[in-house]
Design a protein around this motif. Structure first.
Motif, PDB file in Angstrom:
ATOM      1  N   ASP A  18       0.848  -1.185   0.000  1.00 49.16           N
ATOM      2  CA  ASP A  18       0.000   0.000   0.000  1.00 49.16           C
ATOM      3  C   ASP A  18       0.887   1.240   0.000  1.00 49.16           C
ATOM      4  N   ALA A  29     -14.645   7.614   2.399  1.00 50.56           N
ATOM      5  CA  ALA A  29     -13.822   6.587   1.772  1.00 50.56           C
ATOM      6  C   ALA A  29     -12.430   7.130   1.536  1.00 50.56           C
ATOM      7  N   TRP A  49      -7.462   1.457  -5.400  1.00 50.03           N
ATOM      8  CA  TRP A  49      -8.568   0.820  -4.687  1.00 50.03           C
ATOM      9  C   TRP A  49      -9.365   1.878  -3.935  1.00 50.03           C
ATOM     10  N   LEU A  51     -11.441   2.399  -0.598  1.00 51.42           N
ATOM     11  CA  LEU A  51     -11.566   1.795   0.730  1.00 51.42           C
ATOM     12  C   LEU A  51     -12.593   2.584   1.536  1.00 51.42           C
ATOM     13  N   PRO A  58     -13.897  -3.047   0.412  1.00 50.95           N
ATOM     14  CA  PRO A  58     -13.050  -2.345  -0.558  1.00 50.95           C
ATOM     15  C   PRO A  58     -13.423  -2.736  -1.986  1.00 50.95           C
ATOM     16  N   ARG A  59     -13.121  -1.831  -2.901  1.00 46.91           N
ATOM     17  CA  ARG A  59     -13.441  -2.072  -4.302  1.00 46.91           C
ATOM     18  C   ARG A  59     -12.299  -1.562  -5.172  1.00 46.91           C
ATOM     19  N   GLU A 394      -8.868  -2.359   5.080  1.00 50.61           N
ATOM     20  CA  GLU A 394      -8.403  -3.244   4.006  1.00 50.61           C
ATOM     21  C   GLU A 394      -7.827  -4.509   4.630  1.00 50.61           C
TER      22      GLU A 394
END
Length: 671
Positions: A18, A29, A49, A51, A58-59, A394
């Motif tokens: 990350d 987010a 991503w 979050l 998460p997407r 995450e």
């Protein structure tokens, strides 16, 4: 689930990393850049991503780019801008360009095709414009001329780098020839680009110019920025802060003092004040960064002049404008701190581990902080913090880490040089048995104004080394950051002496333990740690350590004058080699080559401009000439670090094999 096993290099490179985090304006987010590496492809791919800071999962936002980076939310939170180099819509980016992604999903849209590329950026408050940083030709007028100059430069047949600049390269890159970093303004609807510094002679600092060097006022009328007021730019010059009015292009000085260096401006939410970091470099080049508040027409006001910490940028104001948040080190950890700029009251907002990045969002009274931080027992994790309560948002590496068993990390202290207390972090092998004898490995950090501690790391991962049975020791010797100014400044003008006393005292402490094998001590270091390993080879009696590893280490102070940091080093040594050659030689490992007798693995990269590889080659050649067992690992395509997965795997293998070859308990019989 299979039985957990010690951390190995393959697993280390399977962990997702990350990087930058950016929070939505309402705090709902965070956007996060995440890099995954492929050992087979020998490279990494970075995607973005989303979050959520609440209960949603998460997407993933982007998939098409390889290096999607530096996400930033639009002022209303509906879109996320980021930088990427992609092949998209029949065009391939030569330099990083700006892309926009809807926060709800969908594919990203390229919004710039600016030849010189984009280094970093910030949204303007109206959401219709973006201010960005680019290396441009200062004498060119208009974006079309910049494009023409960039195209012509790219098509030239000559390969020489030609310059009359004093500051012309940094870490692993020659600074763009004939170009300087400017601030430019992009209109998203028309695509029109305006150079805000055109014709002014102004430029941003040349060392990693980015978003930390400027900020946009909340009303969008002004931009505060960092610059070097000296006509001849040097990396060691004090920097100033000025403000440009976007309507009139009038530039006003906000903070300029030959004795102070000002960095990282940040407007308060109401625009009435600017927080920045400043250091009194006229007094001492090692002085701590201080929180400073700027108001138009007033002198800069220092907050927390007696704080025992070194303030680091970037800065973030709380949504209510009552406090400023920043990262700073303290005794082997890096916390997120909160300061009241009026009273100077200081507190820890988020405890380290090691804070690697953060952002602040939400409305006054509803503050949300997102923090990316690692610790000795885990890689970077991202948390959302509200009202002092942290929630993990995450789980990128949890499944992989569940298959890994790590040894204990323990913090200890002992008496070192000058009778001072010195901190040390120990990492033990998994399933450590104190009834058995274990080899001891000193891993010496670089800097020297750096520290080791409660952090995970990839380049010299202590658990990956301890997995081979070593008790790994990491000393925060004199000169290390996070232990006060006097401790950091103490090595100036006598580099090598106090640090070695500390390391030797640590080795004495270690070898007195019943679990330590006195005949199996090793030492390794990188950068300044590599300097200390070479220094120890000329100052510590042979046999004390079975073998050394020197990565990117300073061997010869005169050779190192070819480094990008050549303007800083005489300040560390308290001497220039042509004015006081004896003092410089007294702090150079090469001066003590006649004493060197300990086997050494030397590692260096060809593209290392911080410690040019002539240091490593000269050290290796010296050992060969003296008949001292030595091995060289030279990377033609690496810089001060080893960044490619397969090169890193080779690095660890050579490192560990070298130690094993000089370990009497592991060396093959007759070997």
């Amino acid at each position: 689930m299979p039985t957990p096993s010690p951390l190995d290099i393959e697993t280390l490179w399977q962990l997702e990393r990350d990087a930058s985090v950016a929070i939505a304006p309402d705090g709902s987010a965070a956007a996060c850049a995440v890099t995954a590496y492929s050992m087979e492809d020998n490279k990494g791919a970075t995607s973005l991503w989303l979050l959520p800071t609440g209960s949603r999962a998460p997407r993933r936002l982007t998939r098409c780019g390889e290096k999607d980076a530096k996400p930033a939310w639009s002022p209303k939170g509906g879109r996320i801008a980021f930088l990427a180099r992609r092949e998209q819509e029949g065009a391939k980016d030569g330099e990083a360009q700006l892309y926009l992604n809807d926060a709800a999903g969908g594919e990203a849209e390229r919004v710039t095709r600016f030849g010189p590329g984009i280094e970093d950026f910030k949204w303007m408050p109206d959401g219709r414009r973006i201010a960005f940083v680019s290396w441009v030709w200062p004498d060119a007028k208009g974006s079309r001329e910049q494009e023409r100059r960039h195209k012509a430069f790219g098509e030239r047949k000559e390969s020489a780098y030609v310059t009359a600049e004093a500051h012309y390269r940094y870490f692993d890159r020659n600074l763009p020839m004939g170009r300087v970093p400017h601030l430019l303004l992009l209109d998203l609807a028309s695509g029109r680009i305006a150079d805000l510094f055109e014709g002014t002679g102004l430029e941003l600092p040349r060392m990693d110019p980015g978003a930390v060097h400027f900020d946009v006022s909340p009303d969008g009328r002004r931009i505060a920025f960092v610059h070097d007021p000296s006509p001849r730019k040097l990396a060691a010059d004090p920097t100033a802060i000025a403000e440009i009015d976007l309507a009139t292009r009038r530039v006003t000085a906000l903070a300029a003092d030959e004795a102070w260096s000002f960095e990282a401006p940040r407007y308060a939410p109401d625009g009435s004040r600017i927080a920045c970091v400043a250091a009194n470099v006229g007094k001492r080049h090692t002085m701590f960064g201080r929180l400073v508040i700027l108001r138009r027409g007033e002198k800069p006001r220092v907050t927390g002049d007696r704080w025992p910490i070194d303030v680091e940028g970037p800065l973030r104001w709380s949504p209510d404008g009552e406090s400023v948040l920043f990262a700073a080190q303290e005794k082997g950890r890096c916390h997120l701190w909160r300061a009241d700029p009026e009273s100077g009251r200081l507190s820890v907002a988020v405890q380290g581990g090691w804070v690697q990045g953060f952002d602040v969002g939400g409305a006054p009274g509803g503050e949300t902080i997102v923090v990316a931080a690692d610790g000795a027992s885990h890689p970077v994790q991202v948390h959302a913090v509200r009202a002092g309560a942290a929630r993990r948002i995450e789980r990128f590496n949890d499944r992989l880490m569940a298959r890994v068993t790590l040894g204990e990390t323990r913090e200890v202290a002992f008496r070192g040089a000058l009778g001072d207390e010195v901190g040390m972090f120990l990492t033990f092998p998994p399933r450590f048995d104190p009834r058995r004898k274990h080899p001891v490995l000193q891993v010496i950090h670089g800097g020297p104004y750096a520290a080791v501690g409660d952090t995970f790391g990839y380049r010299w991962n202590a658990h990956a080394l301890a997995a081979r049975g070593y008790v790994v020791a990491a000393v925060n010797y004199h000169g290390s950051s996070g232990y006060g100014f006097a401790f950091r400044d103490s090595i100036m003008g006598r580099q090598g002496r106090l640090e070695t006393e500390d390391i030797e005292a640590a080795t004495d402490w270690l070898l007195a333990k019943p679990w330590a094998d006195r005949g199996r001590a090793f030492a390794a270091g990188g950068s300044y740690g590599g300097f200390l390993v070479a220094w120890m080879n000329g100052h510590v009696p042979a046999g004390r350590y079975r073998a050394y590893v020197c990565h990117a280490g300073v061997f010869d102070r005169l050779l190192t004058f070819s480094a990008d940091s050549y303007t800083h080093r005489p300040k560390d040594l308290h001497a220039l080699y042509w004015e006081n050659p004896a003092k410089v030689r007294a702090q150079s490992p090469s001066s003590f080559a006649h004493r060197m007798a300990t086997p050494t693995l030397v590692i260096h990269g060809n593209n290392d401009y911080r410690v040019p590889d002539a240091n490593g080659l000269a050290y290796y050649n010296t050992l060969q000439s003296r008949g001292v067992p030595a091995r060289l690992v030279w990377f033609p395509d690496e810089n001060h670090w080893v960044l490619k997965p397969r090169n890193s795997r080779l690095w660890y293998r050579e490192f560990l094999d070298w130690l094993a070859a000089h370990d009497p308990a592991r060396r093959p019989r007759g070997g």
